[in-house]
Write a protein that holds these residues in place. Structure first.
Motif, mmCIF file in Angstrom:
data_model
loop_
_atom_site.group_PDB
_atom_site.id
_atom_site.type_symbol
_atom_site.label_atom_id
_atom_site.label_comp_id
_atom_site.label_asym_id
_atom_site.label_seq_id
_atom_site.Cartn_x
_atom_site.Cartn_y
_atom_site.Cartn_z
ATOM 1 N N LYS A 553 -67.117 -50.905 -18.910
ATOM 2 C CA LYS A 553 -68.345 -49.731 -18.895
ATOM 3 C C LYS A 553 -69.236 -50.062 -17.346
ATOM 4 C CE LYS A 553 -68.228 -48.566 -23.465
ATOM 5 N NZ LYS A 553 -69.142 -48.324 -24.565
ATOM 6 N N LEU A 554 -68.949 -51.094 -16.810
ATOM 7 C CA LEU A 554 -69.629 -51.614 -15.550
ATOM 8 C C LEU A 554 -69.545 -50.466 -14.639
ATOM 9 C CD1 LEU A 554 -71.227 -53.508 -14.103
ATOM 10 C CD2 LEU A 554 -69.214 -54.557 -13.147
ATOM 11 N N LYS A 555 -70.759 -49.900 -14.308
ATOM 12 C CA LYS A 555 -71.270 -49.178 -13.255
ATOM 13 C C LYS A 555 -72.032 -49.366 -12.406
ATOM 14 C CE LYS A 555 -68.955 -44.972 -15.400
ATOM 15 N NZ LYS A 555 -69.412 -43.512 -15.736
ATOM 16 N N VAL A 556 -72.123 -49.331 -11.025
ATOM 17 C CA VAL A 556 -73.098 -49.743 -10.299
ATOM 18 C C VAL A 556 -73.587 -48.581 -9.299
ATOM 19 C CG1 VAL A 556 -73.792 -51.248 -8.256
ATOM 20 C CG2 VAL A 556 -72.109 -52.112 -9.990
ATOM 21 N N HIS A 557 -74.717 -48.375 -9.190
ATOM 22 C CA HIS A 557 -75.206 -47.142 -8.236
ATOM 23 C C HIS A 557 -74.594 -46.949 -7.283
ATOM 24 C CE1 HIS A 557 -77.910 -43.737 -7.992
ATOM 25 N NE2 HIS A 557 -78.327 -44.431 -6.801
#
Length: 911
Positions: A553-557
């Motif tokens: 679920k890794l999300k980076v802006h």
């Protein structure tokens, strides 16, 4: 009067008043704007007064009305009839530019109809300080027609139809037919059978009646203003009690000129709405995948319900084949779709043996897995249709229809049948999760025919042979094999009392638990002598279990942004993690830089390992960034990259690459996923060039041996830390080529003379004629003493602006030249006066020595003439001829050397 007449005769009339002639049609309440251009070219100090006038069309003989005037003293004076409108802001006169005057009238009235024009007067002040109007002019006229507004209005309520069925939506629209609706204040009330539903004021905020608050809170009632003229009332899920008369009442509030309010109300005609209760026409049909199945197969029954009214509930019942026995509840689905298994089938449902699925809104399917002979019989699908009654949320559900259908299912049974199957609800699990394996063994139900069941395991990275994990012996004891999984304490086994379901459970699964599972069963028969013999040997289907890494679920802006910085600033770039797979996730952050060169790979600045270790990239070493780059962990999900003392070479695109690391159940770290941030485009620029040098030109004349003073004024600079190099150049008079310039003086930004951008022709020293002075940080001057004729020419100063870059090196940011100063050197003329006055001996010889000599000569001449005349009288008397005489010229001189000596001959001196 004489002064005014004199001024009028001396000052030309240059006053012009211009306004566009046009004809406009307006509606009462509109806004009117007119502009007038007033210009004058008088060189004298004069004032202008500007006024707007209206010649009314209803009374043309009454003369023009004074609307508003801007006097010569810049005082705004309204006309008598317009004082109130000016004070309330409905009348304005604005000077929008040096020559433009704009008249604005808000809320036009019918009395404002007529011809508008602008009148301007030019005034001048007499020496007695009284003002006189030199001239007065009018602009062309603009004709304005104001159409009166009809204050009356009408309302109408519309709907698509007036007959509805319970559960359908109703929309009522109240339309206001009036002029200029957006600028009027209307309040709309909805009434149902003398009961208030809602009131919407001019602010468009609805106030609901007490009986409709709950319906509006649950989204079943909507009251809104669709447009200034249209208001909507919408009811969802009509109830029979919603039948009745609906009206719309509209009230207008109008403010009079006296400040009082007048309310005028109207109501629409009654709109009769009829809501008919629901009538059900439900029908049910039941079908099966096959009418005859083998024991252990799946029974699939599909129930199709035809209904178009309300929500449904479905129940499944079973009876024996003859239908004589009591009905047993298999499963039911309520109105919300909740599935509840019957008491008899609850255990089978827990193990996934029974499942009810709603395939479509009108289709329900019942699955019975691994059917027993006892599952044979009649199955009935009963569907019930419901309708809500009352008000939300306390609905009272009423049954409005019911229907059912039956289907007979036959299950074949074979005495020698022996069936073993392995199943799992979760053939694919995530690290750290649990999974269950079920081994369904269906021998003939006879205590004398027991079975021994063994779970076997083939690791995903094994040698290709199944190994025994655990065995349930025929007498019910548990025996562990030689192949244990990762942690023995994480493996449990159990079985049902009927010995038909053997379950293997694994908790906190890891890599070692991935592989293929198999259930093997031996069917024993007890002989008459008490010995046991093997009747059948069955092996279940292999059951592959995948233990996968968690779904990241890794999300980076990822938003892109562009930042601009000045040199020597601190550049800050953030890397924000918006989501992560687990609260225990650790992150490795890699910062990259991308330069403008196409095809070049992205360069690694630095890397922070998930363990916290810090490592610089090769790019940071090459570009000398190691001493200026800094990375911080501002919060668990926010990382920052800082470049100190930014340089222009730092311009580029920066982004971060985040790696997510987790620990598996065996205590080993693994990289789960990676994601990159958006791009931050960083532009490091030098300061904006604001260097400006005084560019005004001048012309000076100095006498020879005088002083020439040359100024150089810096009006603005790009930075407060700027330093300047100043040089003066001259184009000598008589030079043919413009580029033949000479450097007069130069001082560098380091304050060293001669370190500018040129080399002066005149060497500095104690005998130099040049005198440099810096009065302030922005004002420089150069004085040339003892001016010579060759010093005449066109002079200008050249300014260079220097700044210190982050590497402590000076660089030139900008250059600028001043205006030209034309220098004329007046030469001294060698006249008789200058020559005589410059030599003392000659001065005395000319102006003092001649007087005694002339005196002696004069006395001698007089004596001679006296004697001559005495002797000649006798001759004249004798001969009768006249005597000739000479008159000497008059000699004038300037003993003070202020004027040159001049010799003048008076008239009549020579005859």
């Amino acid at each position: 009067g004489c002064v005014l007449l004199f001024l009028n005769s001396m000052i030309p009339d240059s006053l012009t008043v211009m306004a566009t002639a046009q004809t406009l049609s307006k509606v009462e309440g509109d806004t009117l704007q007119l502009s007038c251009e007033v210009t004058r070219q008088t060189s004298q100090h004069t004032h202008v007064s500007v006024g707007w006038y209206l010649r009314p069309s209803d009374d043309p003989n009454s003369g023009p009305r004074d609307l508003v005037t801007l006097s010569r003293d810049f005082v705004l004076r309204p006309g008598g009839q317009y004082r109130q409108r000016l004070s309330s802001g409905d009348l304005r006169l604005d000077k929008t530019s040096a020559t433009s005057y704009r008249l604005t009238i808000y809320k036009l009235q019918p009395t404002d109809q007529g011809e508008f024009y602008c009148e301007a007067s030019e005034w001048i002040q007499d020496p007695d300080r009284s003002w006189y109007a030199m001239t007065r002019k009018e602009s062309e006229k603009t004709s304005i027609k104001v159409q009166p507004t009809d204050r009356d209005f009408s309302i109408q309520v519309t709907t698509e139809r007036r007959a509805y069925t319970a559960g359908e939506p109703l929309e009522l629209r109240c339309t206001i037919d009036a002029q200029n609706v957006p600028e009027r204040f209307f309040s709309v009330s909805w009434v149902f059978s003398s009961s208030p539903v809602a009131v919407i004021g001019p602010s468009a905020v609805p106030v609901l009646g007490p009986n409709y608050l709950e319906r509006e809170a649950t989204g079943l009632l909507t009251v809104r203003k669709e447009s200034p003229s249209v208001h909507l009332l919408k009811l969802q899920r009509l109830l029979p009690e919603d039948s009745g008369k609906y009206i719309c009442r509209v009230t207008e509030r109008e403010k009079t000129l006296t400040g009082d309010f007048i309310d005028r109300s109207k109501r629409s005609r009654n709109v009769q709405i009829t809501v008919t209760p629901l009538r059900s026409n439900i029908t049910v049909s039941l079908s099966s995948n096959t009418s005859e199945i083998m024991e252990g197969e799946t029974v699939q029954l599909t129930c199709v319900v035809s209904s178009t009214v309300g929500p449904l509930s479905v129940s499944w019942q079973w009876t024996d084949k003859e239908g004589a026995g009591p009905a047993v509840n298999v499963a039911s689905v309520d109105r919300e779709g909740m599935v509840t298994p019957g008491p008899t089938f609850r255990e089978r449902s827990t193990f996934g043996e029974i499942r009810v699925e709603r395939v479509r809104p009108d289709t329900f399917t019942l699955f019975l897995y691994n059917a027993f002979p006892t599952d044979e019989g009649q199955y009935r699908c009963s569907a019930t249709e419901w309708s809500p009654s009352g008000t939300a949320p306390d609905w009272i559900w009423q049954q409005i229809g019911e229907d059912s259908a039956t289907k007979t299912v036959t299950v074949k049974s074979v005495e020698s049948f022996f069936f073993v199957s392995a199943s799992s609800r979760t053939p694919s699990v995530t690290f750290g999760d649990s999974f269950d394996l079920q081994c369904i063994v269906k021998p003939r139900h006879n205590p004398n025919v027991p079975a021994a069941v063994t779970w076997r395991f083939l690791p995903a990275e094994g040698d290709g042979e199944f190994r025994d994990l655990v065995t349930f012996t025929r007498d019910g004891t548990l025996q562990w094999g030689d192949q244990l999984l990762g942690l023995g304490t994480r493996t449990t086994v159990d079985r049902t009392p009927t010995n038909t379901n053997f379950r293997l459970s694994i908790t906190r699964a890891g890599r070692k638990e991935a592989g293929t599972y198999q259930c093997a069963a031996l069917l024993y028969r007890k002989n008459y002598d008490g010995t046991w013999s093997t009747v059948a040997n069955r092996t279940s289907n292999p059951l592959g279990i995948s233990v996968l890494q968690p779904v990241s679920k890794l999300k980076v802006h990822k938003s892109n942004q562009s930042l601009q910085f000045l040199e020597d600033s601190r550049v800050r770039v953030n890397c924000s993690i918006t989501s992560q797979t687990s609260p225990d996730s650790q992150h490795a952050v890699l910062w990259y830089a991308r330069k403008a060169e196409v095809g070049e790979p992205d360069e690694l600045l630095l890397k922070i390992e998930h363990s916290g270790a810090f490592e610089y990239g090769a790019y940071a070493e090459e570009e000398r960034l190691r001493s200026r780059v800094q990375s911080e962990r501002l919060s668990p999900r926010l990382y920052g990259l800082t470049l100190h003392r930014a340089e222009t070479s730092d311009s580029g695109t920066y982004y971060c690459l985040v790696e997510e690391w987790l620990m598996d159940p065996d205590g080993l770290w693994y990289r789960l996923a990676q994601d990159s941030s958006g791009f931050t485009h960083v532009a490091v620029r030098q300061p904006v060039v604001k260097l400006q040098v005084e560019e005004a030109e001048s012309n000076i004349t100095v006498p020879e041996d005088g002083s020439i003073r040359l100024g150089c004024s810096i009006l603005s600079q790009s930075s407060k830390d700027s330093r300047f190099s100043v040089s003066w150049y001259v184009y000598r008079l008589g030079q043919e080529e413009e580029d033949e310039q000479e450097c007069v003086f130069s001082i560098g930004h380091d304050a060293v003379f001669g370190n500018g951008n040129c080399s002066p022709t005149e060497e500095p020293g104690p005998n130099s004629r040049l005198q440099f002075e810096r009065a302030t940080s922005e004002l420089y001057s150069l004085t040339i003493q003892k001016a010579r004729s060759r010093d005449a020419g066109n002079y200008y100063c050249h300014v260079e602006e220097w700044l210190l870059n982050p590497r402590n090196a000076w660089y030139r940011l900008a250059t600028n030249n001043s205006g030209v100063t034309i220098v004329n050197v007046m030469e001294q003329v060698s006249t008789l006066q200058s020559v005589v006055c410059s030599n003392d001996s000659l001065f005395y010889f000319v102006f003092f020595y001649p007087f005694p000599i002339f005196g002696i000569l004069l006395i001698a001449v007089l004596l001679v003439r006296y004697k001559t005349r005495s002797s000649s009288k006798n001759q004249d008397g004798k001969n009768g001829a006249p005597l000739l005489w000479i008159k000497e010229p008059h000699l004038s001189y300037s003993p003070t050397c202020l004027d040159p000596p001049a010799l003048s001959l008076h008239p009549g001196s020579v005859e």
